[in-house]
Design a protein around this motif. Structure first.
Motif, PDB file in Angstrom:
ATOM      1  N   LEU A  24      15.283  -2.342 -23.254  1.00  0.00           N
ATOM      2  CA  LEU A  24      14.266  -1.787 -23.808  1.00  0.00           C
ATOM      3  C   LEU A  24      12.848  -2.597 -23.663  1.00  0.00           C
ATOM      4  O   LEU A  24      11.987  -2.067 -23.331  1.00  0.00           O
ATOM      5  N   VAL A  25      13.129  -3.800 -23.891  1.00  0.00           N
ATOM      6  CA  VAL A  25      12.081  -4.769 -24.067  1.00  0.00           C
ATOM      7  C   VAL A  25      11.476  -4.793 -22.652  1.00  0.00           C
ATOM      8  O   VAL A  25      10.449  -4.917 -22.424  1.00  0.00           O
ATOM      9  N   LEU A  27      11.883  -2.792 -20.105  1.00  0.00           N
ATOM     10  CA  LEU A  27      11.157  -1.283 -19.850  1.00  0.00           C
ATOM     11  C   LEU A  27      10.145  -1.433 -20.292  1.00  0.00           C
ATOM     12  O   LEU A  27       8.700  -0.715 -19.721  1.00  0.00           O
ATOM     13  N   GLY A  28       9.558  -1.782 -21.461  1.00  0.00           N
ATOM     14  CA  GLY A  28       8.170  -1.768 -22.076  1.00  0.00           C
ATOM     15  C   GLY A  28       7.316  -2.760 -21.218  1.00  0.00           C
ATOM     16  O   GLY A  28       6.154  -2.305 -21.160  1.00  0.00           O
ATOM     17  N   GLY A  31       6.573  -0.936 -17.932  1.00  0.00           N
ATOM     18  CA  GLY A  31       5.812   0.292 -18.231  1.00  0.00           C
ATOM     19  C   GLY A  31       4.280  -0.373 -18.700  1.00  0.00           C
ATOM     20  O   GLY A  31       3.234   0.260 -18.119  1.00  0.00           O
ATOM     21  N   VAL A  46       2.772   2.117 -24.836  1.00  0.00           N
ATOM     22  CA  VAL A  46       4.086   1.964 -24.173  1.00  0.00           C
ATOM     23  C   VAL A  46       4.923   0.904 -24.534  1.00  0.00           C
ATOM     24  O   VAL A  46       6.047   0.814 -24.983  1.00  0.00           O
ATOM     25  N   LEU A  47       4.301  -0.433 -24.643  1.00  0.00           N
ATOM     26  CA  LEU A  47       4.796  -1.669 -24.931  1.00  0.00           C
ATOM     27  C   LEU A  47       5.077  -1.700 -26.449  1.00  0.00           C
ATOM     28  O   LEU A  47       6.369  -1.924 -26.807  1.00  0.00           O
ATOM     29  N   ALA A  50       8.227   0.649 -27.088  1.00  0.00           N
ATOM     30  CA  ALA A  50       9.388  -0.071 -26.512  1.00  0.00           C
ATOM     31  C   ALA A  50      10.133  -1.157 -27.253  1.00  0.00           C
ATOM     32  O   ALA A  50      11.436  -1.145 -27.723  1.00  0.00           O
ATOM     33  N   VAL A  51       9.095  -1.967 -27.935  1.00  0.00           N
ATOM     34  CA  VAL A  51       9.449  -3.050 -28.850  1.00  0.00           C
ATOM     35  C   VAL A  51      10.023  -2.377 -30.139  1.00  0.00           C
ATOM     36  O   VAL A  51      10.807  -3.005 -30.569  1.00  0.00           O
ATOM     37  N   ALA A  53      11.417   0.254 -30.474  1.00  0.00           N
ATOM     38  CA  ALA A  53      12.801   0.859 -30.264  1.00  0.00           C
ATOM     39  C   ALA A  53      13.927  -0.093 -30.383  1.00  0.00           C
ATOM     40  O   ALA A  53      15.043   0.169 -30.517  1.00  0.00           O
ATOM     41  N   ALA A  54      13.194  -1.196 -29.606  1.00  0.00           N
ATOM     42  CA  ALA A  54      14.231  -2.504 -29.332  1.00  0.00           C
ATOM     43  C   ALA A  54      14.745  -3.013 -30.946  1.00  0.00           C
ATOM     44  O   ALA A  54      15.777  -3.174 -31.220  1.00  0.00           O
TER      45      ALA A  54
END
Length: 126
Positions: A24-25, A27-28, A31, A46-47, A50-51, A53-54
């Motif tokens: 996830l990190v 992908l962030g 992205g 997006v960043l 993602a963070v 969610a991580a």
């Protein structure tokens, strides 16, 4: 003799969760850089998503729960700290300044004494 055991992630579910956190990190960040044409707001959104969610996934893993517990204990201990009063802080600051002045004078006098002994008496360079 001290134990040299290293604590590791033991369950497969924890390993999968920590791998998901890393993905996830990653992908962030990917992205963030791929969406540069869409503007800074989209990139940062997006960043941050993602963070977040991580962090959410990481908090469900055993190491994440231990880290949260450690943070709670640290906050509890920090609340127990007794800060000095203004008067006490000013007194200690005065002591420190006085000590620095005394040490500066001592080192200066020692330097001048050694300079006089070495250059004046022993070598005669004056």
């Amino acid at each position: 003799m001290a134990s040299t055991e290293v604590e590791t992630v033991s369950t497969g579910a924890d390993k999968a969760k920590l791998a998901a956190v890393a993905v996830l990190v990653l992908l962030g960040f990917v992205g963030f850089y791929l969406l540069a044409a869409h503007g800074a707001w989209v990139q940062w959104a997006v960043l941050l998503v993602a963070v977040a969610a991580a962090l959410g996934v990481g908090a469900t893993a055993t190491p994440g729960q231990r880290l949260i517990g450690f943070g709670r204990d640290a906050v509890k201990e920090a609340k127990k700290v007794v800060w000095p009063t203004r008067k006490e802080a000013m007194q200690v600051t005065g002591y420190v300044f006085a000590f620095v002045v005394v040490m500066a004078l001592f080192l200066w006098l020692t330097d001048k004494l050694l300079e006089w002994v070495l250059y004046g008496l022993i070598l005669g360079w004056r």
